[in-house]
Design a protein around this motif. Structure first.
Motif, PDB file in Angstrom:
ATOM      1  N   VAL A   7       0.859  -1.184   0.000  1.00 56.16           N
ATOM      2  CA  VAL A   7       0.000   0.000   0.000  1.00 56.16           C
ATOM      3  C   VAL A   7       0.895   1.234   0.000  1.00 56.16           C
ATOM      4  O   VAL A   7       1.512   1.553   1.013  1.00 56.16           O
ATOM      5  CB  VAL A   7      -0.946   0.001   1.220  1.00 56.16           C
ATOM      6  CG1 VAL A   7      -1.862   1.223   1.165  1.00 56.16           C
ATOM      7  CG2 VAL A   7      -1.753  -1.285   1.278  1.00 56.16           C
ATOM      8  N   GLY A   8       0.988   1.896  -1.145  1.00 55.27           N
ATOM      9  CA  GLY A   8       1.856   3.069  -1.270  1.00 55.27           C
ATOM     10  C   GLY A   8       2.893   2.825  -2.353  1.00 55.27           C
ATOM     11  O   GLY A   8       3.623   1.833  -2.308  1.00 55.27           O
ATOM     12  N   TYR A 316       6.911  15.191   9.920  1.00 50.71           N
ATOM     13  CA  TYR A 316       5.640  14.642   9.428  1.00 50.71           C
ATOM     14  C   TYR A 316       5.217  13.460  10.270  1.00 50.71           C
ATOM     15  O   TYR A 316       6.016  12.877  10.999  1.00 50.71           O
ATOM     16  CB  TYR A 316       5.842  14.131   7.995  1.00 50.71           C
ATOM     17  CG  TYR A 316       6.365  15.164   7.036  1.00 50.71           C
ATOM     18  CD1 TYR A 316       5.498  16.020   6.390  1.00 50.71           C
ATOM     19  CD2 TYR A 316       7.728  15.281   6.776  1.00 50.71           C
ATOM     20  CE1 TYR A 316       5.967  16.973   5.498  1.00 50.71           C
ATOM     21  CE2 TYR A 316       8.208  16.231   5.885  1.00 50.71           C
ATOM     22  CZ  TYR A 316       7.317  17.075   5.249  1.00 50.71           C
ATOM     23  OH  TYR A 316       7.775  18.018   4.371  1.00 50.71           O
TER      24      TYR A 316
HETATM   25  C1  FAD Z   1       9.765  17.994   0.838  1.00 49.54           C
HETATM   26  C2  FAD Z   1      10.615  16.752   0.739  1.00 49.54           C
HETATM   27  C3  FAD Z   1      11.739  16.762  -0.073  1.00 49.54           C
HETATM   28  C4  FAD Z   1      12.551  15.620  -0.146  1.00 49.54           C
HETATM   29  N1  FAD Z   1      13.641  15.661  -0.943  1.00 49.54           N
HETATM   30  C5  FAD Z   1      14.466  14.593  -0.983  1.00 49.54           C
HETATM   31  C6  FAD Z   1      15.635  14.629  -1.804  1.00 49.54           C
HETATM   32  O1  FAD Z   1      15.914  15.618  -2.471  1.00 49.54           O
HETATM   33  N2  FAD Z   1      16.433  13.513  -1.797  1.00 49.54           N
HETATM   34  C7  FAD Z   1      16.135  12.401  -1.045  1.00 49.54           C
HETATM   35  O2  FAD Z   1      16.902  11.416  -1.061  1.00 49.54           O
HETATM   36  N3  FAD Z   1      15.030  12.344  -0.266  1.00 49.54           N
HETATM   37  C8  FAD Z   1      14.198  13.406  -0.225  1.00 49.54           C
HETATM   38  N4  FAD Z   1      13.071  13.364   0.560  1.00 49.54           N
HETATM   39  C9  FAD Z   1      12.784  12.130   1.322  1.00 49.54           C
HETATM   40  C10 FAD Z   1      12.081  11.061   0.456  1.00 49.54           C
HETATM   41  O3  FAD Z   1      11.080  11.686  -0.296  1.00 49.54           O
HETATM   42  C11 FAD Z   1      11.526   9.960   1.373  1.00 49.54           C
HETATM   43  O4  FAD Z   1      12.626   9.273   1.948  1.00 49.54           O
HETATM   44  C12 FAD Z   1      10.675   8.937   0.649  1.00 49.54           C
HETATM   45  O5  FAD Z   1       9.760   9.521  -0.247  1.00 49.54           O
HETATM   46  C13 FAD Z   1       9.887   8.086   1.647  1.00 49.54           C
HETATM   47  O6  FAD Z   1       9.305   7.055   0.914  1.00 49.54           O
HETATM   48  P1  FAD Z   1       7.962   6.308   1.325  1.00 49.54           P
HETATM   49  O7  FAD Z   1       7.723   5.337   0.236  1.00 49.54           O
HETATM   50  O8  FAD Z   1       8.092   5.803   2.723  1.00 49.54           O
HETATM   51  O9  FAD Z   1       6.815   7.415   1.370  1.00 49.54           O
HETATM   52  P2  FAD Z   1       6.168   8.328   0.228  1.00 49.54           P
HETATM   53  O10 FAD Z   1       7.157   8.721  -0.791  1.00 49.54           O
HETATM   54  O11 FAD Z   1       5.462   9.406   0.954  1.00 49.54           O
HETATM   55  O12 FAD Z   1       5.082   7.382  -0.488  1.00 49.54           O
HETATM   56  C14 FAD Z   1       3.894   7.016   0.162  1.00 49.54           C
HETATM   57  C15 FAD Z   1       2.825   6.700  -0.873  1.00 49.54           C
HETATM   58  O13 FAD Z   1       1.714   6.084  -0.207  1.00 49.54           O
HETATM   59  C16 FAD Z   1       0.512   6.583  -0.753  1.00 49.54           C
HETATM   60  N5  FAD Z   1      -0.536   6.387   0.262  1.00 49.54           N
HETATM   61  C17 FAD Z   1      -0.607   6.989   1.476  1.00 49.54           C
HETATM   62  N6  FAD Z   1      -1.682   6.533   2.156  1.00 49.54           N
HETATM   63  C18 FAD Z   1      -2.312   5.626   1.356  1.00 49.54           C
HETATM   64  C19 FAD Z   1      -3.473   4.809   1.499  1.00 49.54           C
HETATM   65  N7  FAD Z   1      -4.207   4.828   2.618  1.00 49.54           N
HETATM   66  N8  FAD Z   1      -3.822   3.998   0.475  1.00 49.54           N
HETATM   67  C20 FAD Z   1      -3.089   3.965  -0.680  1.00 49.54           C
HETATM   68  N9  FAD Z   1      -1.968   4.713  -0.850  1.00 49.54           N
HETATM   69  C21 FAD Z   1      -1.584   5.536   0.153  1.00 49.54           C
HETATM   70  C22 FAD Z   1       0.824   8.020  -1.090  1.00 49.54           C
HETATM   71  O14 FAD Z   1      -0.085   8.562  -2.055  1.00 49.54           O
HETATM   72  C23 FAD Z   1       2.265   7.914  -1.594  1.00 49.54           C
HETATM   73  O15 FAD Z   1       2.290   7.707  -2.992  1.00 49.54           O
HETATM   74  C24 FAD Z   1      12.231  14.473   0.639  1.00 49.54           C
HETATM   75  C25 FAD Z   1      11.093  14.476   1.447  1.00 49.54           C
HETATM   76  C26 FAD Z   1      10.301  15.612   1.497  1.00 49.54           C
HETATM   77  C27 FAD Z   1       9.081  15.603   2.381  1.00 49.54           C
END
Ligand code: FAD
Length: 438
Positions: A7-8, A316
């Motif tokens: 999921v995600g 966050y």
């Molecule tokens: C502003 C910002 C800038 C950044 N810049 C960098 C950078 O330049 N370089 C770098 O290395 N890292 C960067 N990061 C960090 C990086 O983005 C994160 O490490 C990474 O995106 C985390 O991955 P994730 O898959 O855990 O979460 P996310 O990338 O947030 O993905 C989560 C996904 O889950 C989906 N989702 C959520 N809830 C549900 C649900 N209930 N049902 C279905 N889908 C759902 C969302 O729509 C999303 O697509 C940045 C972060 C931020 C906030």
């Protein structure tokens, strides 16, 4: 056959899928759900629009997405369109890779005043996330206050400071580009409760501030510790502090229109204003050694910064999903090394909280697949994909497949202004329309 639901579709989701393919090859089927019709999570909606090379990592996920054993199931929100219990009935393992999309609250009086935003909403606005595209921040005052001393605060300050020309080649969305063009912001104060040695800003991102065309960073030399003390820092931090020293030595650079001022030892106490933010009350701090490192303590000395826009970049938390245990303090799902209970797991920001880079999520994905392998063996004959498809049909859910996303992608690329990689759709309906689903 093993059936896995992720999921995600951000980095954690795709790295988990990649690890599952490596582990099981043809004897696994992975469905990657996302609430949006577009994949890649914060790569699309968090990473700064003027950092296109970083966004390029999504091409790696495409390779995973395009294998037959992995599907993108977009436009489906777990916890609303389908419950976690239902997914668990259909799949041997359900992995929550939902990130941490909610802003942490400042916990200050006045934080709900208009034009005070968290970074999730402000960043989502300039990156065209459908939930935040309508934010419409007022950029009519000359001072903006950015709270926080991490890379997100730097992103926000840089975006506020850039000229139109500096967005060439970026995929900043049209509404943000127009608003920034008309912006009156000329002073951006970045508040940090602690000092230069405690920043969580990386050298590359900090160094960029020295190369902006109309803005210049300012650091008060008096805030910098004795240079000899830099020796105790790790190399990355030392480099970052080196940038701050260079900024301090360069002086106020009077030839620039926009100042990015680092205000260290500055703890916001209240946001004040009548119907809209007008001032931020700040208390000076000093550092004190505490049990878990150096902490800031208030000195009692306060001052006010007149400001028309406040953006809190202080972290966050994960969105709660009904039926999934939550760790309130950590702002993430309650888990032990990613295992919530056998059959239900979490990875990435949903597991660790909002720390680490994109690459940090890769080992997370691989580690969780090892745990899943221990728990599910060869799978237990669950319905998997066909089971979900039947459920989706019975509920009238318009699933967006990866090939549909490719149509959205093509349309966005075709709509790009000159020199830009794409013009994003910022409304769910437009995305779904471009996918040919309406
Ligand atoms: C502003 C910002 C800038 C950044 N810049 C960098 C950078 O330049 N370089 C770098 O290395 N890292 C960067 N990061 C960090 C990086 O983005 C994160 O490490 C990474 O995106 C985390 O991955 P994730 O898959 O855990 O979460 P996310 O990338 O947030 O993905 C989560 C996904 O889950 C989906 N989702 C959520 N809830 C549900 C649900 N209930 N049902 C279905 N889908 C759902 C969302 O729509 C999303 O697509 C940045 C972060 C931020 C906030």
């Amino acid at each position: 056959m093993r059936h896995i639901a992720i999921v995600g579709s951000g980095p954690a989701g795709y790295y988990t899928a990649e690890a599952a393919l490596k582990q099981w090859g043809d004897s696994v089927r992975v469905d990657i759900f996302d609430t949006l019709p577009v994949p890649f999570g914060l790569i699309r909606s968090g990473v700064a629009p003027d950092h296109q090379s970083i966004k390029g990592v999504s091409r790696r996920y495409e390779t995973t997405a395009l294998t037959d054993n992995v599907r993108f199931v977009g436009n489906v929100m777990a916890g609303r369109d389908v419950s976690i219990a239902e997914l668990q009935d259909l799949y041997d393992a359900v992995v929550l890779a939902t990130g941490a999309p909610n802003d942490r609250k400042l916990g200050l009086p006045g934080e709900d005043l208009p034009n005070v935003f968290g970074s999730a909403s402000f960043v989502g606005w300039y990156n065209g996330h459908p939930h935040f595209a309508g934010l419409d921040p007022a950029l009519s005052h000359d001072t903006a206050v950015v709270i926080g001393n991490g890379n997100v605060a730097l992103d926000v300050a840089r975006i506020l400071a850039k000229s139109q020309e500096e967005f060439a080649g970026s995929d900043i969305v049209a509404h943000a580009l127009a608003a920034l063009d008309a912006s009156q912001v000329r002073r951006i104060a970045i508040l940090g409760r602690r000092g230069p040695h405690q920043i969580a800003m990386t050298p590359k991102e900090l160094g960029e501030l020295a190369h902006l065309s109309r803005a210049c960073p300012r650091v008060d030399p008096a805030d910098l510790p004795d240079e000899a003390e830099d020796a105790a820092l790790d190399p990355g931090q030392r480099k970052s502090v080196g940038h701050l020293r260079t900024f301090a030595a360069a002086g106020p650079c009077a030839d620039r229109d926009v100042a990015i001022e680092f205000d260290f030892f500055a703890s916001p106490r209240a946001i004040l204003g009548n119907g809209r933010v007008e001032e931020v009350e700040v208390e000076r701090t000093r550092l004190e050694a505490g049990p878990s490192g150096v902490r800031a303590v208030g000195t009692g000395e306060t001052y006010r910064i007149p400001a028309g826009l406040v953006i809190a970049c202080i972290g966050y938390q994960t969105s709660q999903i009904p039926g999934v245990p939550f760790d309130e303090k950590g702002g993430r799902f309650a888990n032990e090394d990613g295992r919530i209970h056998p059959g239900l797991y979490c990875v990435g920001w949903a597991r660790r909280g909002p720390t680490g880079t994109i690459g940090t999520n890769r080992p997370d994905g691989f580690a969780i697949v090892e745990k899943i392998a221990e728990d599910i063996g060869e799978g237990s004959g669950k319905a998997g994909r066909p089971g979900f498809d039947a459920l989706a049909e019975s509920r009238g859910i318009h699933v967006i497949k990866f090939t549909d996303w490719q149509k959205i992608d093509e349309a966005e690329i075709a709509n790009a202004r000159k020199g830009a990689p794409r013009e994003k759709f910022v409304a769910m309906e437009r995305m779904i329309e471009a996918a040919g689903k309406n």
